[in-house]
Design a protein around this motif. Sequence first.
Motif, PDB file in Angstrom:
ATOM      1  N   TYR A   1       0.830  -1.201   0.000  1.00 30.66           N
ATOM      2  CA  TYR A   1       0.000   0.000   0.000  1.00 30.66           C
ATOM      3  C   TYR A   1       0.868   1.255   0.000  1.00 30.66           C
ATOM      4  O   TYR A   1       1.973   1.251   0.535  1.00 30.66           O
ATOM      5  CB  TYR A   1      -0.912   0.014   1.233  1.00 30.66           C
ATOM      6  CG  TYR A   1      -1.930  -1.091   1.235  1.00 30.66           C
ATOM      7  CD1 TYR A   1      -3.144  -0.938   0.583  1.00 30.66           C
ATOM      8  CD2 TYR A   1      -1.678  -2.299   1.868  1.00 30.66           C
ATOM      9  CE1 TYR A   1      -4.084  -1.953   0.567  1.00 30.66           C
ATOM     10  CE2 TYR A   1      -2.609  -3.331   1.864  1.00 30.66           C
ATOM     11  CZ  TYR A   1      -3.811  -3.146   1.213  1.00 30.66           C
ATOM     12  OH  TYR A   1      -4.736  -4.160   1.195  1.00 30.66           O
TER      13      TYR A   1
ATOM     14  N   THR B   1      -1.202   7.665   3.670  1.00 27.57           N
ATOM     15  CA  THR B   1      -2.567   7.892   3.194  1.00 27.57           C
ATOM     16  C   THR B   1      -3.528   7.664   4.353  1.00 27.57           C
ATOM     17  O   THR B   1      -3.166   7.048   5.364  1.00 27.57           O
ATOM     18  CB  THR B   1      -2.927   6.945   2.034  1.00 27.57           C
ATOM     19  OG1 THR B   1      -2.851   5.597   2.493  1.00 27.57           O
ATOM     20  CG2 THR B   1      -2.016   7.152   0.836  1.00 27.57           C
TER      21      THR B   1
ATOM     22  N   GLY C   1     -12.415   3.193  -4.981  1.00 26.85           N
ATOM     23  CA  GLY C   1     -11.010   3.452  -5.278  1.00 26.85           C
ATOM     24  C   GLY C   1     -10.028   2.867  -4.285  1.00 26.85           C
ATOM     25  O   GLY C   1      -8.834   3.170  -4.341  1.00 26.85           O
ATOM     26  N   LEU C   2     -10.507   2.038  -3.366  1.00 25.37           N
ATOM     27  CA  LEU C   2      -9.647   1.424  -2.361  1.00 25.37           C
ATOM     28  C   LEU C   2      -9.322  -0.010  -2.735  1.00 25.37           C
ATOM     29  O   LEU C   2     -10.055  -0.650  -3.480  1.00 25.37           O
ATOM     30  CB  LEU C   2     -10.335   1.433  -0.994  1.00 25.37           C
ATOM     31  CG  LEU C   2     -10.608   2.818  -0.418  1.00 25.37           C
ATOM     32  CD1 LEU C   2     -11.564   2.709   0.753  1.00 25.37           C
ATOM     33  CD2 LEU C   2      -9.311   3.472   0.003  1.00 25.37           C
ATOM     34  N   ASP C   3      -8.246  -0.499  -2.187  1.00 26.94           N
ATOM     35  CA  ASP C   3      -7.855  -1.890  -2.393  1.00 26.94           C
ATOM     36  C   ASP C   3      -7.864  -2.600  -1.057  1.00 26.94           C
ATOM     37  O   ASP C   3      -7.931  -1.970  -0.002  1.00 26.94           O
ATOM     38  CB  ASP C   3      -6.484  -1.949  -3.069  1.00 26.94           C
ATOM     39  CG  ASP C   3      -6.574  -1.437  -4.497  1.00 26.94           C
ATOM     40  OD1 ASP C   3      -7.193  -2.130  -5.322  1.00 26.94           O
ATOM     41  OD2 ASP C   3      -6.047  -0.352  -4.770  1.00 26.94           O
TER      42      ASP C   3
ATOM     43  N   TYR D   1      -4.616   2.186  -0.499  1.00 23.73           N
ATOM     44  CA  TYR D   1      -4.381   2.515  -1.901  1.00 23.73           C
ATOM     45  C   TYR D   1      -3.172   1.735  -2.386  1.00 23.73           C
ATOM     46  O   TYR D   1      -2.079   1.865  -1.837  1.00 23.73           O
ATOM     47  CB  TYR D   1      -4.158   4.024  -2.055  1.00 23.73           C
ATOM     48  CG  TYR D   1      -5.355   4.804  -1.568  1.00 23.73           C
ATOM     49  CD1 TYR D   1      -6.430   5.042  -2.409  1.00 23.73           C
ATOM     50  CD2 TYR D   1      -5.417   5.265  -0.256  1.00 23.73           C
ATOM     51  CE1 TYR D   1      -7.545   5.739  -1.955  1.00 23.73           C
ATOM     52  CE2 TYR D   1      -6.518   5.962   0.215  1.00 23.73           C
ATOM     53  CZ  TYR D   1      -7.584   6.189  -0.645  1.00 23.73           C
ATOM     54  OH  TYR D   1      -8.691   6.872  -0.187  1.00 23.73           O
TER      55      TYR D   1
END
Length: 179
Positions: free
Chosen positions: A16, A20, A125-127, A159
């Motif tokens: 990641y 963030t 938009g997140l992982d 992210y």
Amino acid sequence: MELNEVAAARRSIRAYKENTTISKEVITEIIDFTKNSPSWKNSQTPRYYAVVSEDMLAKVKSDCLPEFNANSCKNAPALIITTFVKTRAGFNREGVADNELGDEWGAYDLGLANQLLILKAKELGLDSLIMGIRNAEKLREYLDIPETEEVVAVISLGYRDIEPEMPKRKETDAILKFF
């Protein structure tokens, strides 16, 4: 993004971006979406514990995850611990299992909800990475998780800092039979 695109774009991410954050509002939106998941007799037993503070993230990563999982979620700005309420999904009102799975049905229902969690996260938009190897008792202690809940997984959110390719998937003929 269409559902097919979200599912095709989602990967288990083990690296990641640093520095963030994810707002409580975004996490709430993701968890709110999981309420659309089906559950045994509408029992709605999944529960979530969101770890977002730097101190608690460091503590959970170092004390509750094996080194390889801690490294995989090193820079993830959020961890979601997923549990389910025991002896509800798969049980009748008297607390007797309705089928041979018993509490395993609670894990099944939680899996359905967790699938929505990771897909909604990706849409936003997140992982994510779902980790099943964890110290449930330490998590229970640190996050005040009651004994009435079964700790199942830790899901990192963040992210991605890598672009992994889609792993090879089995052909449909190998996994589907018609009768």
